[in-house]
Design an enzyme around this catalytic site. Structure first.
Site, PDB file in Angstrom:
ATOM      1  N   LYS A 171     -11.871 -12.206   5.342  1.00 28.51           N
ATOM      2  CA  LYS A 171     -13.007 -11.698   6.099  1.00 28.51           C
ATOM      3  C   LYS A 171     -14.067 -11.226   5.109  1.00 28.51           C
ATOM      4  O   LYS A 171     -13.758 -10.927   3.958  1.00 28.51           O
ATOM      5  CB  LYS A 171     -12.573 -10.579   7.042  1.00 28.51           C
ATOM      6  CG  LYS A 171     -11.647  -9.524   6.475  1.00 28.51           C
ATOM      7  CD  LYS A 171     -11.147  -8.612   7.590  1.00 28.51           C
ATOM      8  CE  LYS A 171     -10.106  -7.605   7.098  1.00 28.51           C
ATOM      9  NZ  LYS A 171      -8.764  -8.176   7.027  1.00 28.51           N
ATOM     10  N   SER A 175     -10.675  -5.209  14.240  1.00 30.23           N
ATOM     11  CA  SER A 175     -10.636  -4.164  13.215  1.00 30.23           C
ATOM     12  C   SER A 175     -11.780  -4.326  12.220  1.00 30.23           C
ATOM     13  O   SER A 175     -11.620  -4.064  11.033  1.00 30.23           O
ATOM     14  CB  SER A 175      -9.293  -4.176  12.499  1.00 30.23           C
ATOM     15  OG  SER A 175      -9.000  -5.467  11.990  1.00 30.23           O
ATOM     16  N   ASP A 177     -14.499  -6.306   2.861  1.00 26.40           N
ATOM     17  CA  ASP A 177     -14.177  -7.357   3.830  1.00 26.40           C
ATOM     18  C   ASP A 177     -14.432  -6.947   5.278  1.00 26.40           C
ATOM     19  O   ASP A 177     -14.345  -7.779   6.174  1.00 26.40           O
ATOM     20  CB  ASP A 177     -12.745  -7.867   3.647  1.00 26.40           C
ATOM     21  CG  ASP A 177     -11.683  -6.800   3.864  1.00 26.40           C
ATOM     22  OD1 ASP A 177     -12.043  -5.623   4.100  1.00 26.40           O
ATOM     23  OD2 ASP A 177     -10.484  -7.131   3.787  1.00 26.40           O
ATOM     24  N   ARG A 178     -14.751  -5.674   5.528  1.00 24.98           N
ATOM     25  CA  ARG A 178     -15.023  -5.218   6.897  1.00 24.98           C
ATOM     26  C   ARG A 178     -16.471  -4.778   7.031  1.00 24.98           C
ATOM     27  O   ARG A 178     -17.111  -4.405   6.048  1.00 24.98           O
ATOM     28  CB  ARG A 178     -14.091  -4.062   7.276  1.00 24.98           C
ATOM     29  CG  ARG A 178     -12.621  -4.434   7.231  1.00 24.98           C
ATOM     30  CD  ARG A 178     -11.741  -3.221   7.473  1.00 24.98           C
ATOM     31  NE  ARG A 178     -10.354  -3.534   7.211  1.00 24.98           N
ATOM     32  CZ  ARG A 178      -9.361  -3.470   8.101  1.00 24.98           C
ATOM     33  NH1 ARG A 178      -9.634  -3.092   9.327  1.00 24.98           N
ATOM     34  NH2 ARG A 178      -8.136  -3.783   7.775  1.00 24.98           N
ATOM     35  N   SER A 196      -8.089  -1.276   0.734  1.00 29.93           N
ATOM     36  CA  SER A 196      -9.089  -1.637   1.741  1.00 29.93           C
ATOM     37  C   SER A 196      -9.840  -0.423   2.270  1.00 29.93           C
ATOM     38  O   SER A 196     -10.538   0.264   1.531  1.00 29.93           O
ATOM     39  CB  SER A 196      -8.429  -2.417   2.872  1.00 29.93           C
ATOM     40  OG  SER A 196      -9.396  -2.912   3.773  1.00 29.93           O
ATOM     41  N   HIS A 197      -9.658  -0.115   3.558  1.00 31.44           N
ATOM     42  CA  HIS A 197     -10.410   0.940   4.239  1.00 31.44           C
ATOM     43  C   HIS A 197      -9.707   2.290   4.150  1.00 31.44           C
ATOM     44  O   HIS A 197     -10.165   3.255   4.753  1.00 31.44           O
ATOM     45  CB  HIS A 197     -10.613   0.567   5.707  1.00 31.44           C
ATOM     46  CG  HIS A 197      -9.338   0.222   6.416  1.00 31.44           C
ATOM     47  ND1 HIS A 197      -8.576  -0.862   6.066  1.00 31.44           N
ATOM     48  CD2 HIS A 197      -8.688   0.820   7.436  1.00 31.44           C
ATOM     49  CE1 HIS A 197      -7.509  -0.913   6.839  1.00 31.44           C
ATOM     50  NE2 HIS A 197      -7.546   0.098   7.689  1.00 31.44           N
ATOM     51  N   ASP A 222     -16.595  -1.595   4.174  1.00 39.46           N
ATOM     52  CA  ASP A 222     -15.439  -0.801   3.763  1.00 39.46           C
ATOM     53  C   ASP A 222     -15.217  -0.848   2.254  1.00 39.46           C
ATOM     54  O   ASP A 222     -16.004  -1.431   1.511  1.00 39.46           O
ATOM     55  CB  ASP A 222     -14.189  -1.239   4.520  1.00 39.46           C
ATOM     56  CG  ASP A 222     -13.643  -2.572   4.055  1.00 39.46           C
ATOM     57  OD1 ASP A 222     -14.418  -3.405   3.555  1.00 39.46           O
ATOM     58  OD2 ASP A 222     -12.421  -2.788   4.183  1.00 39.46           O
ATOM     59  N   GLU A 252     -11.559 -10.288  13.787  1.00 39.49           N
ATOM     60  CA  GLU A 252     -10.581  -9.310  14.254  1.00 39.49           C
ATOM     61  C   GLU A 252     -11.324  -8.084  14.750  1.00 39.49           C
ATOM     62  O   GLU A 252     -12.348  -7.696  14.178  1.00 39.49           O
ATOM     63  CB  GLU A 252      -9.631  -8.917  13.123  1.00 39.49           C
ATOM     64  CG  GLU A 252      -8.735 -10.036  12.646  1.00 39.49           C
ATOM     65  CD  GLU A 252      -7.766  -9.594  11.558  1.00 39.49           C
ATOM     66  OE1 GLU A 252      -6.696 -10.197  11.456  1.00 39.49           O
ATOM     67  OE2 GLU A 252      -8.088  -8.644  10.816  1.00 39.49           O
ATOM     68  N   ARG A 294       0.840  -1.198   0.000  1.00 37.50           N
ATOM     69  CA  ARG A 294       0.000   0.000   0.000  1.00 37.50           C
ATOM     70  C   ARG A 294       0.866   1.235   0.000  1.00 37.50           C
ATOM     71  O   ARG A 294       1.744   1.386   0.844  1.00 37.50           O
ATOM     72  CB  ARG A 294      -0.928   0.017   1.215  1.00 37.50           C
ATOM     73  CG  ARG A 294      -1.978  -1.076   1.183  1.00 37.50           C
ATOM     74  CD  ARG A 294      -2.920  -0.960   2.359  1.00 37.50           C
ATOM     75  NE  ARG A 294      -3.847  -2.084   2.393  1.00 37.50           N
ATOM     76  CZ  ARG A 294      -4.689  -2.330   3.381  1.00 37.50           C
ATOM     77  NH1 ARG A 294      -4.732  -1.514   4.420  1.00 37.50           N
ATOM     78  NH2 ARG A 294      -5.497  -3.363   3.351  1.00 37.50           N
ATOM     79  N   THR A 310      -2.349 -10.448  14.142  1.00 35.38           N
ATOM     80  CA  THR A 310      -3.202  -9.715  13.213  1.00 35.38           C
ATOM     81  C   THR A 310      -2.830 -10.088  11.783  1.00 35.38           C
ATOM     82  O   THR A 310      -1.655 -10.117  11.423  1.00 35.38           O
ATOM     83  CB  THR A 310      -3.043  -8.202  13.429  1.00 35.38           C
ATOM     84  OG1 THR A 310      -3.496  -7.871  14.748  1.00 35.38           O
ATOM     85  CG2 THR A 310      -3.846  -7.417  12.411  1.00 35.38           C
ATOM     86  N   ASP A 351     -13.223  -2.397   0.114  1.00 29.82           N
ATOM     87  CA  ASP A 351     -13.127  -3.641  -0.659  1.00 29.82           C
ATOM     88  C   ASP A 351     -14.077  -4.723  -0.167  1.00 29.82           C
ATOM     89  O   ASP A 351     -14.043  -5.848  -0.673  1.00 29.82           O
ATOM     90  CB  ASP A 351     -11.687  -4.166  -0.670  1.00 29.82           C
ATOM     91  CG  ASP A 351     -11.218  -4.636   0.699  1.00 29.82           C
ATOM     92  OD1 ASP A 351     -11.603  -4.011   1.702  1.00 29.82           O
ATOM     93  OD2 ASP A 351     -10.454  -5.609   0.759  1.00 29.82           O
TER      94      ASP A 351
END
Length: 563
Positions: A384, A373, A286-287, A114-115, A282, A371, A24, A352, A284
């Site tokens: 996730k 997060s 996954d959250r 991601s987020h 989020d 998690e 990233r 993590t 992508d």
């Protein structure tokens, strides 16, 4: 006529080391000449992708279409047999994981940060998932990094033109390798089919007739998925789904589903009491964040524990012989541990990073994990899965016929409550933050200035340190070792303080402080279950800040985000 391959000279870039969620960096870093091409070449080489098929897609953030085009051209030039590409270059992370597993292919390349925020002045990321559908393990990402440090050339087929906006199969003849195929597929179909195999869609649809919900995609990748599931399959009103168009800059929103960045959803559900459940996802996909009526926040720690405790409400688990094991990341509260003990199943505490769960799942020892997060999932894939978590909650509520608050209170009445919070200090000075962690390490159980046995008082409460360590993990499946995963202070009453430096940002350092305290209440004191975590944990938070001298090292009087 076969399309020709061009070999281009290049030189290494510093810092192309993938973290727990890939590489990233700021968009402008990836836009440097040869930067993206270098890293893609290292992925293709370390994955030994020649002769195999890969899945490619991303969260739709700025620069995704351009990188999909680069990957297509480079995959052809490196002898990849074929690509399965999401329409418009889009796949949610859980969807890509599912397709890799369903198709039995070599792996997948995810384009996501991601987020993290999106846009020309924000972040981009590239991540490789292996044939099990999960994040690449350390040996693969280490190989990528080693190659990135000595790369001298990359191969590309510049004349390939592929319309990724139109579904269909495209064939190309490539010199030296022969036929190369790009299959552009609907980004949603496979995922919806998978969810229908896991959950009882008719039962959820019937329940939602009298249970209004509000789903917020935060203009990330989940928009088309929640539209298909909630609007088409469940027939909820259109205004029950919002921010469902994936945008390159997420419409200016920060696609991180927490109380700070999804505040608009929190405010809406709090003010409009008609919504009995709210959920945000989020960038992508996954959250997730789950809210009850009047904005009642469900911590991710409690969420995974409740899903695990009510897994009998989800048809998938009964079809697969029940729950085999449970797991959480080390900073996540111990709420799920209590469920594992009650149900007499294996319980794992891992570092993590979702890749640690994948090994346990592949070995058949793990069914549900999470998690703190905001990541929750099961062994249906190796990532996730935000929408899965929301559907899990709706499956449970539909069968139990109760509200979010009623389910939470029932759970706490049975197990007690692990009050939990996380403070994030983002974009801090890396040198100062590393010094803070090193000073803490100098006070651990194996150091001369041990914290063990010391007592601290704040707000009328006293805590004594029973154990102070830096969490390490030996993988029970492959024997690999992970060290320095977070400094832990474990108190005599089971309360915990944890300090970590996060690797998911694109610049500076992010310090994460986790504080947890367990409370078991007597019958008749149910109102205490709903106390604000910040109030209950205030004394322990004060001690945590004091011990690490966190305000001094970060230069911050308050965290960027509190969850």
């Amino acid at each position: 006529m076969a399309l020709s391959i061009t070999t281009k000279s290049t030189t290494p870039f510093d810092g192309q080391k993938p973290g727990t969620s890939g590489l990233r960096k700021a968009v402008k870093v990836f836009q440097q000449e040869n930067y993206t091409e270098n890293f893609v070449q290292c992925i293709l080489d370390s994955a030994q992708a020649e002769g195999h098929t890969l899945v490619v897609g991303g969260d739709g953030r700025f620069y995704c279409p351009e990188v999909v085009d680069i990957i297509i051209k480079m995959a052809a030039a490196n002898g990849v047999k074929g690509l399965i590409v999401g329409q418009h270059g889009i796949f949610s992370t859980p969807c890509l994981s599912g397709i890799v597993r369903e198709r039995g292919v070599c792996g997948g390349i995810l384009l996501t940060a991601s987020h993290n925020p999106g846009g020309p002045d924000a972040d981009f990321g590239i991540k490789y998932n292996c044939s099990n559908g999960g994040p690449a393990p350390d040996q693969v990402t280490n190989a990528m990094y080693d190659l990135s440090c000595k790369i001298t050339e990359y191969r590309i087929c510049p004349d390939i033109q592929c319309d990724i906006n139109t579904t269909g199969t495209y064939h190309y003849e490539i010199e030296k390798y022969g036929q190369f195929t790009v299959e552009v597929v609907d980004s949603v179909d496979a995922y919806v089919k998978l969810m229908k195999d896991i959950f009882d869609f008719p039962a959820i649809a019937d329940f939602l007739k009298d249970f209004p919900v509000l789903m917020d995609g935060l203009n990330g990748v989940t928009g088309p998925y929640i539209e298909r599931i909630f609007l088409s399959e469940f027939q909820v009103p259109e205004d029950n789904v919002r921010n469902s168009k994936p945008l390159p800059d997420f419409g200016g929103l920060h696609p991180d589903p927490n109380l700070t960045y999804a505040k608009a959803l929190v405010d809406t559900v709090t003010a409009n009491h008609k919504y009995k459940l709210g959920a945000a996802f989020d960038g992508d996909g996954d959250r997730n964040m789950i809210l009850g009526q009047k904005g009642l926040f469900v911590t991710p720690c409690d969420s995974v524990a409740i899903i695990a405790d009510n897994s009998d409400c989800i048809p998938y688990f009964s079809k697969h012989g029940g729950v085999k094991g449970l797991a959480r990341s080390m900073p996540t509260s111990c709420a799920i541990d209590l469920v594992a003990a009650a149900r007499k199943v294996e319980m794992f505490e891992v570092p993590t990073g979702w890749k640690y769960f994948g090994n346990l799942m592949d070995a058949g020892r793990l069914s549900i994990c999470g998690e703190e997060s905001f990541g929750t999932g099961s062994d249906h894939i190796r990532e996730k899965d935000g929408i899965w978590a929301a559907l899990a909650w709706l499956s449970i509520l539909a069968q139990r016929r109760c509200s979010v608050e009623e389910l939470l209170v029932k759970h706490w009445s049975t197990y007690g409550r692990n009050f939990f919070t996380r403070y994030d200090y983002e974009n801090c000075d890396s040198e100062q933050c590393n010094q803070m962690i090193e000073e803490l390490r100098g006070q651990l159980d194996d150091a001369s200035g041990s914290l063990k046995g010391r007592s601290f008082e704040n707000g009328g409460k006293t805590y004594t340190v029973a154990k102070a360590d830096d969490f390490s993990y030996i993988d029970p499946i492959d024997g690999s070792v992970a060290t320095k995963q977070g400094v832990r202070l474990i108190m005599t009453d089971g309360s915990r303080i944890i300090y970590r430096l996060s690797g998911t940002g694109s610049s500076g350092a992010t310090v994460r402080l986790y504080v947890e305290s367990y409370e078991k209440f007597e019958a008749g004191s149910e109102d205490k279950y709903l106390q604000d975590c910040q109030v209950v944990l205030k004394p322990l938070l004060g001690i945590a800040l004091e011990v690490a001298k966190l305000p001094q090292f970060t230069g911050r009087n308050a965290p960027t985000v509190i969850t």
